[in-house]
Scaffold this active site. Structure first.
Site, PDB file in Angstrom:
ATOM      1  N   ASP A 199       3.837  -4.303  -5.737  1.00  0.00           N
ATOM      2  CA  ASP A 199       4.549  -5.535  -5.296  1.00  0.00           C
ATOM      3  C   ASP A 199       5.794  -5.414  -5.239  1.00  0.00           C
ATOM      4  O   ASP A 199       6.623  -5.870  -4.459  1.00  0.00           O
ATOM      5  CB  ASP A 199       3.895  -6.406  -6.177  1.00  0.00           C
ATOM      6  CG  ASP A 199       2.565  -7.077  -5.959  1.00  0.00           C
ATOM      7  OD1 ASP A 199       2.015  -6.504  -4.974  1.00  0.00           O
ATOM      8  OD2 ASP A 199       2.037  -7.992  -6.877  1.00  0.00           O
ATOM      9  N   GLU A 206       0.926  -1.309  -0.060  1.00  0.00           N
ATOM     10  CA  GLU A 206      -0.085  -0.081   0.019  1.00  0.00           C
ATOM     11  C   GLU A 206       0.966   1.449  -0.088  1.00  0.00           C
ATOM     12  O   GLU A 206       0.579   2.376  -0.609  1.00  0.00           O
ATOM     13  CB  GLU A 206      -0.906   0.061   1.129  1.00  0.00           C
ATOM     14  CG  GLU A 206      -1.928  -0.944   1.183  1.00  0.00           C
ATOM     15  CD  GLU A 206      -2.866  -1.078  -0.016  1.00  0.00           C
ATOM     16  OE1 GLU A 206      -3.325  -0.238  -0.786  1.00  0.00           O
ATOM     17  OE2 GLU A 206      -3.326  -2.432  -0.568  1.00  0.00           O
TER      18      GLU A 206
HETATM   19 ZN   LIG Z   1      -2.379  -2.711  -4.599  1.00  0.00          ZN
END
Ligand SMILES: [Zn+2]
Length: 426
Positions: free
Chosen positions: A359, A278
């Site tokens: 990611d 996030e």
């Molecule tokens: Zn995401």
């Protein structure tokens, strides 16, 4: 029927057929892997859970097909029965064409059009989700949510409609630009205010309590220079056992939100990886970039609207008299998804690209992808996500890459070109 109404009919049927076909493709793909856990998922998921994901996917697919057909029939009935023009005529005769009365008309129609979907929402929550053990919503809460949503659309929608209609009245040929600017300002205001004013109307947000997890997440925030007083826990379990995390808002009002269900399901290291993901969205400026793209998209739509709203055939095809902008707004609102559906794979491809970037960021600050991969596997398992969607289906509907795609990208050595541009390929 005019050439335009025949074209619209064709486009509506085309979208419907394409959606049913996508459902079929996806269903076949899932069924072809249904007999046993596919090789790559064997270490991740047990036989019983895998079978449950297949059944959940197929059941949702069937409901989606019925729902698509139902909504297509409702849309065709509304457009081609002449009921819209009739209601508009009655309203117009009783309340005149002032901006106040026209904004009321649009709002009432929008509320009325939301009604046919309610039985499906109900069925989805209290039959389908219930059957697979996800539902925790009570009937009272469900109704309360609907009423609050309706009141919000009146409180927020009415002034916005008034403003757009007023601007259209004042600004002549460039009305579409000013209307777009008004909508954009409203969206920006909402992006800033929604986390503090609207989300708390539906859920309770509490700061993450003291303890090991909080220490760990604060250390991550410090390491990534992210101001961390904004890590909040949301009582998602009040409605569903599905779990999630998201990032919202701007500046001081921004929030990182972890569902309480997520905290129950993941280990501390995995939660840290989710937070890192996030934070990655924040660091890479994904929210402002997404907003900018959607602003450009709606500018194009407003321009298109201004062009068709100047054509008599646009009105006459559906029984209206030319000359009043309101029916054009209404028709455009009803028809826009017939066009935007075909653009959705592009928007989703872009969103998936951002997911890969977030990611990669998480993997970098966690010194490796293992914790994030662990978190993603559990999330897929607990939410019974479809592990084998058809690539075309995920292309049209998925804003996130599939588990396999994300693992593959995460395991690629850095610098080998894993910038996430590759699209959904099985
Ligand atoms: Zn995401």
């Amino acid at each position: 029927m005019t050439w335009f109404s025949i074209l619209v009919l064709g486009l509506i049927l085309l979208k419907w057929a394409a959606q049913l076909w996508l459902e079929r493709l996806n269903r076949r793909m899932v069924l072809s892997h249904a007999s046993a856990v596919p090789e790559p998922f064997k270490p991740i998921i047990d036989e019983t859970t895998y079978r449950k994901t297949v059944e959940y996917t197929l059941t949702k697919g069937t409901l989606h097909q019925v729902e698509l057909t139902y909504h297509t029939i409702v849309l065709l009935a509304i457009l081609f029965s002449g009921v819209l023009a009739w209601v508009f005529g009655v309203f117009h005769a009783h309340f005149g064409t002032s901006v106040w009365s026209m904004a009321t008309f649009l709002l009432l129609i929008a509320l009325a059009l939301a009604l046919p979907g309610l039985p499906f929402d109900w069925y989805d929550q209290f039959r389908l989700e219930e059957r697979f053990g996800f539902n925790t919503t009570t009937a009272k809460l469900w109704w309360l949510d609907r009423v609050k949503g309706m009141l919000l659309s009146v409180v927020l929608g009415y002034p916005l409609l008034l403003l757009i209609l007023k601007l259209a009245e004042w600004s002549g040929a460039w009305w579409w630009f000013w209307a777009w600017a008004a909508l954009l300002s409203f969206q920006l205001l909402m992006a800033v205010l929604a986390p503090v004013l609207i989300l708390p109307l539906f859920n309770k947000f509490t700061p993450l309590p003291e303890g090991g997890l909080r220490e760990r997440l604060l250390a991550l925030a410090a390491r990534t220079q992210f101001r961390a007083q904004s890590i909040q826990v949301m009582d998602g379990s009040k409605r569903s056992r599905h779990s999630n995390a998201f990032f919202t808002g701007f500046g001081k009002l921004r929030k990182i939100v972890l569902f309480d269900t997520l905290i129950q399901q993941l280990a501390e290291g995995e939660l840290e990886a989710v937070l890192a993901h996030e934070i990655g969205h924040y660091k890479k400026g994904h929210i402002p970039k997404m907003l900018a793209a959607s602003a450009l998209g709606s500018l194009a739509l407003f321009y298109l609207l201004s062009r068709v709203a100047a054509q008599a055939w646009f009105y006459e095809s559906f029984g209206f008299q030319p000359g009043n902008l309101v029916p054009a707004l209404l028709l455009f609102g009803l028809l826009s998804s017939v066009f935007t559906f075909w653009v959705s794979p592009l928007a989703h491809a872009w969103s998936r690209r951002y997911e890969y970037q977030a990611d990669a960021f998480a993997s970098q600050v966690m010194s490796g992808p293992d914790e994030l991969i662990g978190a993603l596997r559990k999330l897929n398992e607990k939410n019974l996500s479809n592990l084998t969607p058809h690539p075309l289906y995920s292309g049209f509907y998925y804003s996130h890459p599939t588990l396999m795609e994300r693992e593959r990208a995460l395991k690629m050595p850095p610098g080998s070109g894993s910038n996430g541009i590759q699209l959904a390929t099985a």
